[in-house]
Design an enzyme around this catalytic site. Structure first.
Site, PDB file in Angstrom:
ATOM      1  N   SER A  38      11.940  44.944  17.887  1.00  0.00           N
ATOM      2  CA  SER A  38      11.607  44.191  16.676  1.00  0.00           C
ATOM      3  C   SER A  38      12.247  42.803  16.657  1.00  0.00           C
ATOM      4  O   SER A  38      12.791  42.369  15.660  1.00  0.00           O
ATOM      5  CB  SER A  38      12.076  44.988  15.446  1.00  0.00           C
ATOM      6  OG  SER A  38      11.434  44.523  14.306  1.00  0.00           O
ATOM      7  N   CYS A  42       8.376  34.880  17.965  1.00  0.00           N
ATOM      8  CA  CYS A  42       7.892  33.578  17.517  1.00  0.00           C
ATOM      9  C   CYS A  42       9.043  32.584  17.306  1.00  0.00           C
ATOM     10  O   CYS A  42       8.827  31.384  17.255  1.00  0.00           O
ATOM     11  CB  CYS A  42       7.079  33.727  16.239  1.00  0.00           C
ATOM     12  SG  CYS A  42       5.858  35.053  16.375  1.00  0.00           S
ATOM     13  N   ILE A 277      -4.965  58.887  21.469  1.00  0.00           N
ATOM     14  CA  ILE A 277      -4.209  57.679  21.850  1.00  0.00           C
ATOM     15  C   ILE A 277      -4.754  56.452  21.098  1.00  0.00           C
ATOM     16  O   ILE A 277      -5.955  56.146  21.166  1.00  0.00           O
ATOM     17  CB  ILE A 277      -4.269  57.419  23.374  1.00  0.00           C
ATOM     18  CG1 ILE A 277      -3.774  58.656  24.135  1.00  0.00           C
ATOM     19  CG2 ILE A 277      -3.436  56.190  23.736  1.00  0.00           C
ATOM     20  CD1 ILE A 277      -3.821  58.526  25.649  1.00  0.00           C
ATOM     21  N   TYR A 278      -3.878  55.813  20.380  1.00  0.00           N
ATOM     22  CA  TYR A 278      -4.217  54.570  19.675  1.00  0.00           C
ATOM     23  C   TYR A 278      -3.610  53.399  20.456  1.00  0.00           C
ATOM     24  O   TYR A 278      -2.633  53.564  21.182  1.00  0.00           O
ATOM     25  CB  TYR A 278      -3.649  54.593  18.266  1.00  0.00           C
ATOM     26  CG  TYR A 278      -4.336  55.612  17.364  1.00  0.00           C
ATOM     27  CD1 TYR A 278      -5.302  55.203  16.445  1.00  0.00           C
ATOM     28  CD2 TYR A 278      -4.029  56.971  17.439  1.00  0.00           C
ATOM     29  CE1 TYR A 278      -5.945  56.133  15.620  1.00  0.00           C
ATOM     30  CE2 TYR A 278      -4.662  57.892  16.629  1.00  0.00           C
ATOM     31  CZ  TYR A 278      -5.618  57.467  15.732  1.00  0.00           C
ATOM     32  OH  TYR A 278      -6.271  58.381  14.926  1.00  0.00           O
TER      33      TYR A 278
HETATM   34  P1  FAD Z   1       4.995  42.537  21.784  1.00  0.00           P
HETATM   35  O1  FAD Z   1       5.503  42.073  20.483  1.00  0.00           O
HETATM   36  O2  FAD Z   1       5.061  41.616  22.929  1.00  0.00           O
HETATM   37  O3  FAD Z   1       5.719  43.884  22.136  1.00  0.00           O
HETATM   38  C1  FAD Z   1       5.436  44.602  23.287  1.00  0.00           C
HETATM   39  C2  FAD Z   1       6.689  45.305  23.754  1.00  0.00           C
HETATM   40  O4  FAD Z   1       6.305  46.391  24.554  1.00  0.00           O
HETATM   41  C3  FAD Z   1       7.559  44.442  24.641  1.00  0.00           C
HETATM   42  O5  FAD Z   1       8.842  44.305  24.096  1.00  0.00           O
HETATM   43  C4  FAD Z   1       7.589  45.163  25.966  1.00  0.00           C
HETATM   44  O6  FAD Z   1       8.855  45.115  26.589  1.00  0.00           O
HETATM   45  C5  FAD Z   1       7.269  46.558  25.557  1.00  0.00           C
HETATM   46  N1  FAD Z   1       6.652  47.345  26.650  1.00  0.00           N
HETATM   47  C6  FAD Z   1       5.612  46.987  27.419  1.00  0.00           C
HETATM   48  N2  FAD Z   1       5.305  47.962  28.285  1.00  0.00           N
HETATM   49  C7  FAD Z   1       6.198  48.970  28.049  1.00  0.00           C
HETATM   50  C8  FAD Z   1       6.391  50.239  28.635  1.00  0.00           C
HETATM   51  N3  FAD Z   1       5.618  50.656  29.595  1.00  0.00           N
HETATM   52  N4  FAD Z   1       7.375  50.999  28.170  1.00  0.00           N
HETATM   53  C9  FAD Z   1       8.167  50.580  27.171  1.00  0.00           C
HETATM   54  N5  FAD Z   1       8.031  49.372  26.582  1.00  0.00           N
HETATM   55  C10 FAD Z   1       7.050  48.598  27.017  1.00  0.00           C
HETATM   56  N6  FAD Z   1       2.191  34.843  17.362  1.00  0.00           N
HETATM   57  C11 FAD Z   1       1.922  34.290  16.158  1.00  0.00           C
HETATM   58  O7  FAD Z   1       1.050  34.780  15.446  1.00  0.00           O
HETATM   59  N7  FAD Z   1       2.616  33.200  15.732  1.00  0.00           N
HETATM   60  C12 FAD Z   1       3.583  32.621  16.473  1.00  0.00           C
HETATM   61  O8  FAD Z   1       4.198  31.632  16.053  1.00  0.00           O
HETATM   62  C13 FAD Z   1       3.871  33.164  17.748  1.00  0.00           C
HETATM   63  N8  FAD Z   1       4.813  32.602  18.532  1.00  0.00           N
HETATM   64  C14 FAD Z   1       5.104  33.190  19.727  1.00  0.00           C
HETATM   65  C15 FAD Z   1       6.099  32.633  20.525  1.00  0.00           C
HETATM   66  C16 FAD Z   1       6.414  33.214  21.735  1.00  0.00           C
HETATM   67  C17 FAD Z   1       7.455  32.589  22.579  1.00  0.00           C
HETATM   68  C18 FAD Z   1       5.750  34.391  22.155  1.00  0.00           C
HETATM   69  C19 FAD Z   1       6.101  35.042  23.450  1.00  0.00           C
HETATM   70  C20 FAD Z   1       4.751  34.951  21.381  1.00  0.00           C
HETATM   71  C21 FAD Z   1       4.416  34.359  20.160  1.00  0.00           C
HETATM   72  N9  FAD Z   1       3.426  34.885  19.359  1.00  0.00           N
HETATM   73  C22 FAD Z   1       3.142  34.313  18.151  1.00  0.00           C
HETATM   74  C23 FAD Z   1       2.649  36.055  19.775  1.00  0.00           C
HETATM   75  C24 FAD Z   1       3.195  37.298  19.137  1.00  0.00           C
HETATM   76  O9  FAD Z   1       4.553  37.398  19.413  1.00  0.00           O
HETATM   77  C25 FAD Z   1       2.440  38.496  19.700  1.00  0.00           C
HETATM   78  O10 FAD Z   1       1.093  38.351  19.330  1.00  0.00           O
HETATM   79  C26 FAD Z   1       2.945  39.794  19.162  1.00  0.00           C
HETATM   80  O11 FAD Z   1       4.317  39.936  19.387  1.00  0.00           O
HETATM   81  C27 FAD Z   1       2.189  40.945  19.832  1.00  0.00           C
HETATM   82  O12 FAD Z   1       2.736  42.156  19.448  1.00  0.00           O
HETATM   83  P2  FAD Z   1       2.642  43.414  20.424  1.00  0.00           P
HETATM   84  O13 FAD Z   1       3.316  44.526  19.734  1.00  0.00           O
HETATM   85  O14 FAD Z   1       1.274  43.591  20.884  1.00  0.00           O
HETATM   86  O15 FAD Z   1       3.462  43.001  21.696  1.00  0.00           O
END
Ligand code: FAD
Length: 865
Positions: A38, A42, A277-278
């Protein structure tokens, strides 16, 4: 029920928290292969730049705090290495102990996110090359900067992360270059809206290479050579920010359906091809809310919402994800860029018959301090008026307007609906017609046919044989830059010059932002002319052609239906505009460290007589005339020849002052970008030609040389007496009749001559109100300097003038405007006397002491009346 979640950040943590709120009994395990859950992805760039100072601020929750609040078994450093849908189990590798183990599930949620793309060219990885996805990446970059003190960085990719990184590396003191393969940064906005962003980025001293790609990277001992298609850039470090790809090997290996791009295919309940699975977040394919097309739109908002929806469905609540519309916002230095819905490119791909409008509105009532303008581009369906998308570039208040339009898009609203939205208003926050209402009005005028419009990319196709390019801005604005081939008739004198226009030709009207052009079109149309208004005005035009020639772009845009004629006026080659811009953007400047307030970067090498072009930014916002011009003068004195000075001011008179000041002092006025009430003038010290032929030291002397004499007439009208006003205008008209350029500068009591006779409702403080009541409101209320006799004298003199066929003062004023006399109201006096622009008669320019002095220097006669 036992629920496993893969991924502990946006989508995963959001799903876990919602699951617990819905089901206190469920067993929930959240696996995260990294150390943190968590965390604030961003916010990562801002830790590198130093805005976020403490590491702890990046982690919103720790495994312990999350467990304490939600009773979720959080397993960091535990990577799910495979999913076995048949067994309803996952295999996990404990990265702390190296131990593998298996965990069974009733339901599984995948939220593994997206990984940065690293292109596969020679030298694309190494210890000076970084990507940014998570906290360890962030620390790696920060530590590299702290330990190695790099002076320069190249950011490959001008998307959201690329721009944020460029800004933050610049803030960290590095000389930054952005390399972008496309013709503009921030892909979700259109090229024309990105032009302001380009100018802004460069104005901050960040170098920008557009339509250029990295071919390879050569690794030196302590630096990199980045080989572009165009040239080689030497740098100390490089950030690869060319985009992200869904991190879905796990899903693919488990046999879940993925699309061609690798995104996990889900239904509206976020359910994958497996019933237990979701999948959510950056890893999934989303439906475009506007077009129903399938796509990949990795954003935090959708990921969080989808996590909640998956949890709802697992707990028996029928929640649906209705699609992503791509609402996004970006801080680009002090600028804000926001968008929602379809841009032009997407509308075209979707085959939608669309139109677009450009408006330029103040963030709040312009009379209340601090108002700044924002550019709004609205894309809407031609047939129905349905709002399809918006892009907003500006400063204050951009987020609010983008969100209002995003909401309107969700509600399937039309542009007519935008005109009806009742939005909160008080002067510090908005205008009675909010920028969203204004965008609706303009779009409605276009759709209803009340205004025919043409766009910046149509200008190249205008045939001078059958058309007239008519610029209706003031002569002053025109003199400061125009579209080649255009003629200038200021709006306020248009009615008097209609006969000079060929009614068989189509009139293409140009004004600054499109608003006065609309008024001109109404005048022309009702007088039998076929006319059309430049959407977004000259401001948008210059913003676009500051960076790219029309020829290329109109080739791209030809599918919009604009035809290209062989006889077209080739405005793209307009020397005036392009040359200015070429100067501004030519060459790479060597920049150093930024310091506060007046920022000066780089040095002049006396020994080698070589110029390092410095870029000096001066913040003169909030200063009243002559404050800004004094700041400019000071900065010029301290600068070296060729240095670029960017001065920002909120004084409306500054545009004219700066141009005139440069003309008179031998400096080069390059451009003025007036966005959101802040005018930023770019000025080069000295003259380009001079530097080519003489030594640098001589150039410095040259910069203070005065140019030859003129025979203009300059009249300073200080007095508000009727007789003196009459005398002033008689002299002015006579001089104009002799073909002289005449400028009248109204200051203090003289301003009363220019006041409208009726009371104008403008916000004033008590003293200004009292002043306003005590002073004569307009020419008809003026008294004689002698023998006024309670107003009898004034009446008598008017009667005598009439009997003797001498024009009245009012007629003289109108005639002077017609004769091209420049009437300038002194902004400093206006401020002191509490007179607002709205209270002045039409056709008055605002100006300051510098503009008046420049006129005086070009005159062989200056009168003080
Ligand atoms: P994430 O938040 O990336 O989480 C995925 C997690 O899954 C990761 O921590 C990874 O380690 C873990 N994981 C992957 N595979 C495995 C596995 N096999 N086993 C265990 N863990 C695993 N979006 C915006 O809307 N506004 C913004 O200003 C913005 N700024 C950003 C700035 C940066 C630098 C970055 C990198 C992204 C930014 N984003 C922004 C995009 C936003 O962060 C993502 O859209 C969002 O976090 C996606 O959520 P998620 O849960 O899909 O993936």
């Amino acid at each position: 029920m036992k629920i496993l979640i893969v991924g502990g950040v946006a989508g995963g943590a959001s799903a876990a928290a919602r699951l617990r709120r819905l089901d206190e009994k469920a067993e929930i395990i959240m696996f995260e292969k990294g150390e943190y859950i968590s965390f604030a992805n961003c916010g990562l760039p801002y830790f590198i730049g130093g805005d976020i100072k403490e590491k702890e601020k990046l982690t919103l929750q720790t495994p312990e705090s999350f467990n304490a609040r939600f009773n979720v078994d959080v397993r960091t450093m535990n990577e799910v290495v495979s999913v076995n849908p048949a067994q309803k189990s996952v295999s996990v590798l404990n990265r702390k102990t190296g131990e593998p183990y298996t965990e069974k599930y009733d339901k599984l949620i995948l939220s593994p996110g997206a990984a940065p793309i690293v292109p596969n060219f020679e030298g694309s990885s190494g210890d000076r090359i970084f990507t940014l996805r998570n906290i360890p990446d962030t620390y790696k970059i920060k530590d590299f900067i702290t330990n190695n003190h790099p002076k320069s960085a190249v950011v490959v990719g001008g998307g959201y992360i690329g721009i944020e990184m460029a800004e933050n590396l610049h803030q960290a003191g590095l000389d930054v270059t952005i390399v972008e393969l496309l013709d503009h940064v921030i892909g979700p906005i259109d090229f024309d809206m990105a032009c302001d962003v380009h100018n802004h980025i460069e104005s901050k001293g960040v170098h920008l290479y557009l339509e250029d790609g990295v071919k390879s990277i050569r690794h030196n001992a302590n630096s990199l050579d980045v080989v572009l298609n165009s040239e080689v850039i030497h740098t100390d470090m490089l950030i690869m920010a060319v985009g992200v790809k869904p991190d879905t090997t796990l899903a693919k290996d488990a046999g879940l359906t993925v699309n061609g791009r690798g995104c996990i295919v889900v239904d509206e309940h976020m359910l994958t091809s497996d019933a237990d699975i979701y999948a959510v977040g950056d890893a999934v394919e989303v439906t475009d809310f506007m077009t129903n097309a399938k796509g990949f739109i990795p954003l935090a908002g959708p990921a969080n919402k989808q996590g909640r929806i998956a949890a709802d469905n697992i707990c028996g609540i029928d929640s649906k994800y209705k699609g992503t519309q791509g609402t996004a916002i970006l801080k680009c230095f002090d600028m804000t860029v926001a968008c929602t819905g379809l841009n032009e490119r997407a509308a075209k791909i979707a085959g939608v018959d669309y139109e677009k409008s450009y408006t330029y509105s103040a963030s709040h009532a312009s009379y209340y301090p601090g108002a700044v303008n924002m550019s709004v581009k609205l894309v809407f369906e031609k047939k129905t008026g349905k709002v399809l998308g918006a892009q907003i570039v500006g400063f204050d208040g951009v987020d609010k307007r983008c969100d209002v339009i995003a909401t309107a898009i969700r509600a399937n609203m039309t542009i007519q609906d935008l005109t009806e939205l009742e939005l909160s208003y008080a002067p510090p926050y908005s205008s009675a017609k909010d920028p969203v209402n204004m965008a609706g009005y303009v779009a409605e005028n276009i759709l209803s046919g009340r205004t025919k419009i043409f766009h910046w990319h149509d200008v190249a196709s205008i045939d001078p044989e059958t058309s007239i390019l008519l610029d209706i801005r003031t002569t002053y604005e025109f003199d400061n830059g125009f579209i080649q081939g255009s003629i200038n008739i200021p709006l306020d004198s248009l009615r008097h010059h209609l006969k000079e226009l060929d009614s068989k030709k189509t009139i293409y009207v140009i004004c600054q932002v499109g608003l006065r052009g609309h008024v001109a079109c109404q005048i022309l149309r009702q007088n039998g002319f076929d006319c059309t208004n430049l959407s977004g005005g000259y401001r948008l035009y210059t913003s676009v052609f500051g960076k790219k020639k029309v020829k290329n772009y109109s080739d791209d845009i030809n599918s919009h239906g604009s035809k290209k004629s062989d006889n077209a006026v080739n405005i793209a080659q307009s020397d005036k505009i392009d040359n200015k811009r070429v100067d501004l953007h030519a060459g790479k400047t060597e920049l150093g460290k930024t310091v506060d307030n007046t920022k000066k970067e780089g040095i002049f090498n006396e020994e080698t007589q070589n110029f390092t072009v410095n870029r000096i930014s001066v913040d003169a916002t909030g200063l009243q005339c002559p404050g800004p011009i004094m700041s400019l003068s000071k900065a010029l004195k301290e600068a070296n020849v060729h240095d670029i000075i960017e001065i920002s001011t909120t004084d409306p008179a500054f545009a004219s002052d700066a141009e005139a000041f440069c003309r008179r002092t031998g400096n080069t006025f390059i451009s003025l970008v007036s966005s959101k009430g802040i005018s930023t003038a770019t000025i080069e010290k000295g003259k380009k030609e001079a530097v080519d032929i003489v030594e640098a030291s001589e150039c410095r002397n040259k910069a203070s040389q005065v140019v030859p004499e003129y025979n203009n007439k300059n009249i300073i009208v200080f007095s508000g007496d009727l007789d003196k006003a009459i005398a002033s205008f008689i002299i002015a008209n006579a001089s104009a009749a002799m073909g002289r350029k005449v400028s009248m500068f109204f200051t203090f009591w003289g301003l009363n001559i220019l006041r409208k006779p009726e009371k104008i409702n403008v916000k004033k403080d008590i003293i200004s109100k009292m002043f306003g009541m005590m002073m004569p409101r307009g020419s008809k209320k003026l008294t004689l300097s002698k023998m006024n006799m309670g107003g009898m004298g004034a009446k008598m003199i008017r009667m005598v003038m009439k009997n003797k066929n001498v024009d009245s003062l009012e007629q003289l004023i109108l005639a002077s405007i017609d004769n091209g006399v420049e009437l300038v109201a002194c902004t400093m006096s206006m401020d002191v006397m509490g007179i607002k622009e709205e209270e002045l008669i039409e056709g008055i320019k605002l100006g300051g002491a510098a503009a008046m002095l420049a006129n005086a220097e070009e005159s062989d006669m200056s009168l003080f009346i």
